[in-house]
Design a protein around this motif. Sequence first.
Motif, PDB file in Angstrom:
ATOM      1  N   LEU A  85       9.418   3.318   3.071  1.00 33.57           N
ATOM      2  CA  LEU A  85       9.389   4.745   2.717  1.00 33.57           C
ATOM      3  C   LEU A  85       8.933   4.937   1.264  1.00 33.57           C
ATOM      4  CD1 LEU A  85      10.024   7.703   3.471  1.00 33.57           C
ATOM      5  CD2 LEU A  85      12.362   7.303   2.673  1.00 33.57           C
ATOM      6  N   HIS A  86       8.006   5.863   1.080  1.00 33.78           N
ATOM      7  CA  HIS A  86       7.493   6.207  -0.256  1.00 33.78           C
ATOM      8  C   HIS A  86       7.900   7.646  -0.608  1.00 33.78           C
ATOM      9  CE1 HIS A  86       5.113   5.799  -3.800  1.00 33.78           C
ATOM     10  NE2 HIS A  86       4.068   6.478  -3.416  1.00 33.78           N
ATOM     11  N   GLY A  87       9.113   8.006  -0.190  1.00 29.73           N
ATOM     12  CA  GLY A  87       9.641   9.335  -0.517  1.00 29.73           C
ATOM     13  C   GLY A  87       9.453  10.312   0.631  1.00 29.73           C
ATOM     14  N   ALA A 122       9.928   4.250  -4.772  1.00 32.26           N
ATOM     15  CA  ALA A 122       9.973   5.605  -5.350  1.00 32.26           C
ATOM     16  C   ALA A 122       8.564   6.059  -5.703  1.00 32.26           C
ATOM     17  CB  ALA A 122      10.832   5.605  -6.606  1.00 32.26           C
ATOM     18  N   PRO A 123       8.235   7.337  -5.443  1.00 33.77           N
ATOM     19  CA  PRO A 123       6.954   7.855  -5.918  1.00 33.77           C
ATOM     20  C   PRO A 123       6.815   7.607  -7.425  1.00 33.77           C
ATOM     21  CG  PRO A 123       8.003   9.445  -4.468  1.00 33.77           C
ATOM     22  CD  PRO A 123       9.002   8.347  -4.709  1.00 33.77           C
ATOM     23  N   MET A 124       5.686   7.046  -7.827  1.00 33.35           N
ATOM     24  CA  MET A 124       5.361   6.821  -9.245  1.00 33.35           C
ATOM     25  C   MET A 124       6.355   5.920  -9.971  1.00 33.35           C
ATOM     26  SD  MET A 124       4.329  10.754  -9.982  1.00 33.35           S
ATOM     27  CE  MET A 124       3.778  10.439 -11.632  1.00 33.35           C
ATOM     28  N   MET A 125       6.992   4.979  -9.236  1.00 33.15           N
ATOM     29  CA  MET A 125       7.979   4.076  -9.881  1.00 33.15           C
ATOM     30  C   MET A 125       9.016   4.877 -10.668  1.00 33.15           C
ATOM     31  SD  MET A 125       6.844   1.124  -9.011  1.00 33.15           S
ATOM     32  CE  MET A 125       5.287   0.600  -8.307  1.00 33.15           C
ATOM     33  N   LEU A 140       0.861  -1.187   0.000  1.00 33.06           N
ATOM     34  CA  LEU A 140       0.000   0.000   0.000  1.00 33.06           C
ATOM     35  C   LEU A 140       0.896   1.235   0.000  1.00 33.06           C
ATOM     36  CD1 LEU A 140      -2.966   1.101   0.469  1.00 33.06           C
ATOM     37  CD2 LEU A 140      -2.407   1.121   2.910  1.00 33.06           C
ATOM     38  N   ASP A 141       0.657   2.152  -0.926  1.00 32.81           N
ATOM     39  CA  ASP A 141       1.413   3.401  -0.966  1.00 32.81           C
ATOM     40  C   ASP A 141       0.551   4.494  -0.343  1.00 32.81           C
ATOM     41  OD1 ASP A 141       3.263   1.923  -2.354  1.00 32.81           O
ATOM     42  OD2 ASP A 141       2.944   2.906  -4.276  1.00 32.81           O
ATOM     43  N   VAL A 142       0.981   4.986   0.808  1.00 29.05           N
ATOM     44  CA  VAL A 142       0.173   5.955   1.558  1.00 29.05           C
ATOM     45  C   VAL A 142       0.679   7.364   1.257  1.00 29.05           C
ATOM     46  CG1 VAL A 142      -0.521   6.698   3.861  1.00 29.05           C
ATOM     47  CG2 VAL A 142      -0.291   4.258   3.362  1.00 29.05           C
ATOM     48  N   GLU A 143      -0.191   8.159   0.656  1.00 30.20           N
ATOM     49  CA  GLU A 143       0.204   9.480   0.155  1.00 30.20           C
ATOM     50  C   GLU A 143      -0.991  10.414   0.191  1.00 30.20           C
ATOM     51  OE1 GLU A 143       1.337   7.576  -3.428  1.00 30.20           O
ATOM     52  OE2 GLU A 143      -0.569   7.954  -4.442  1.00 30.20           O
ATOM     53  N   ASP A 144      -0.690  11.692   0.168  1.00 27.05           N
ATOM     54  CA  ASP A 144      -1.745  12.708   0.161  1.00 27.05           C
ATOM     55  C   ASP A 144      -1.553  13.526  -1.111  1.00 27.05           C
ATOM     56  OD1 ASP A 144      -3.476  14.759   0.550  1.00 27.05           O
ATOM     57  OD2 ASP A 144      -2.529  15.542   2.368  1.00 27.05           O
ATOM     58  N   ALA A 193       8.561  13.301   0.100  1.00 30.40           N
ATOM     59  CA  ALA A 193       7.335  13.926  -0.387  1.00 30.40           C
ATOM     60  C   ALA A 193       6.972  13.158  -1.645  1.00 30.40           C
ATOM     61  CB  ALA A 193       7.591  15.409  -0.686  1.00 30.40           C
ATOM     62  N   HIS A 194       5.753  13.363  -2.152  1.00 29.83           N
ATOM     63  CA  HIS A 194       5.365  12.568  -3.331  1.00 29.83           C
ATOM     64  C   HIS A 194       5.837  13.270  -4.602  1.00 29.83           C
ATOM     65  CE1 HIS A 194       2.846  10.026  -5.939  1.00 29.83           C
ATOM     66  NE2 HIS A 194       3.101   9.145  -4.990  1.00 29.83           N
ATOM     67  N   VAL A 195       7.156  13.241  -4.784  1.00 31.78           N
ATOM     68  CA  VAL A 195       7.787  13.937  -5.905  1.00 31.78           C
ATOM     69  C   VAL A 195       8.644  12.910  -6.650  1.00 31.78           C
ATOM     70  CG1 VAL A 195       9.394  15.781  -6.510  1.00 31.78           C
ATOM     71  CG2 VAL A 195       7.854  16.071  -4.568  1.00 31.78           C
ATOM     72  N   CYS A 254      -1.528  -0.662  -4.167  1.00 33.82           N
ATOM     73  CA  CYS A 254      -2.735   0.148  -4.276  1.00 33.82           C
ATOM     74  C   CYS A 254      -2.545   1.380  -3.391  1.00 33.82           C
ATOM     75  CB  CYS A 254      -3.970  -0.651  -3.870  1.00 33.82           C
ATOM     76  SG  CYS A 254      -3.874  -1.436  -2.263  1.00 33.82           S
ATOM     77  N   HIS A 255      -3.475   2.291  -3.501  1.00 38.44           N
ATOM     78  CA  HIS A 255      -3.397   3.569  -2.778  1.00 38.44           C
ATOM     79  C   HIS A 255      -4.722   3.794  -2.071  1.00 38.44           C
ATOM     80  CE1 HIS A 255      -1.041   3.792  -6.527  1.00 38.44           C
ATOM     81  NE2 HIS A 255      -0.148   4.427  -5.796  1.00 38.44           N
ATOM     82  N   PRO A 256      -4.692   4.401  -0.894  1.00 40.18           N
ATOM     83  CA  PRO A 256      -5.961   4.663  -0.200  1.00 40.18           C
ATOM     84  C   PRO A 256      -6.964   5.428  -1.072  1.00 40.18           C
ATOM     85  CG  PRO A 256      -4.142   4.960   1.314  1.00 40.18           C
ATOM     86  CD  PRO A 256      -3.530   4.709  -0.038  1.00 40.18           C
TER      87      PRO A 256
HETATM   88 ZN   LIG Z   1       2.665   7.118  -4.868  1.00 38.43          ZN
END
Ligand SMILES: [Zn+2]
Length: 294
Positions: free
Chosen positions: A70-72, A110-113, A9-13, A74-76, A209-211
């Motif tokens: 860790l998914h970054g 990494a954000p967005m692969m 699960l990738d948790v991001e806002d 920030a989501h960059v 997946c993402h929330p």
């Molecule tokens: Zn993401």
Amino acid sequence: MAHPVSVTLDVEDLRPSPDLPERAVVMTHRVLDLFAEFDIRASVYVVADLAERRPELVRRAAAEGHEVGLHGHAHVPLPVVGEALFAEVTRSARSLLQDLSGQPVDGYRAPMMSLVPASSWAVPILADLGFSYSSSTLPAPSPLYGWPGLPRRAFRWSAGLVELPCPLVRVPLLDLPYLGGTYLRLLPDAVRRHGQRRAGPDEVLWTYCHPWEFDPDEPYHPHDHIGTIASRIAWLRRTHMERRVRRLLAEPVAAPLGERVGAIAASDLPVVDHLQPPALGRVARLTNGRLRSG
Ligand SMILES: [Zn+2]
């Protein structure tokens, strides 16, 4: 036989403005509720700026037995973060997640692969920072971020860490990351089952997946960094998501990715040098990164 998949699960806002409601929190709790209902353990990759604002999300995931990664910071995407900043922001992001979760944070997504040849400088930095694996590459042409030519099975970067590339299935003319959230929402279950049956015995299969994908009530808003088409796709068929994921969770689920990496003998893996990326073929040159706007 269908190979079991690890759940991630990738948790991001992704709100374009902090003035909009912060739905990421309630939706993350809802997905963690679903995991608890099926009594499964997942790998939960969290963006550090969200973890800093909402530490309870990380604490809950860890308390319920999930692996925290860790998914970054920030989501960059990595090419936008740039090499100069990456080590410093990633070090402090990892240390924040370790403090909140009480676990070693071994995994990076990494954000967005967006681990691609233009951002391959990230590989030795991740190894230096202490990550033991990454699941940050899509080894095929992609309209956003892809790295065609990479191995499609687990491999080891010569810099040290293990890479678990996004699983793909070949359908006529295309290689699809069929276990990814968008594909779970948009394609029939038969495609997923076909991919799981076709997978080789040494493939590490994982779904992501993402929330927000579980949230049909969120109003549409475009994302500058992925362009209009991909922004629209992110809003399609969200009402299907929970049903699709329930079917997947009702089948046997594999362990979190960190545990699977720990069980692989490093000597069994092919080695890839991040400084010598494979050359792109003609189709890949024409299609790779076409929908990227940054
Ligand atoms: Zn993401």
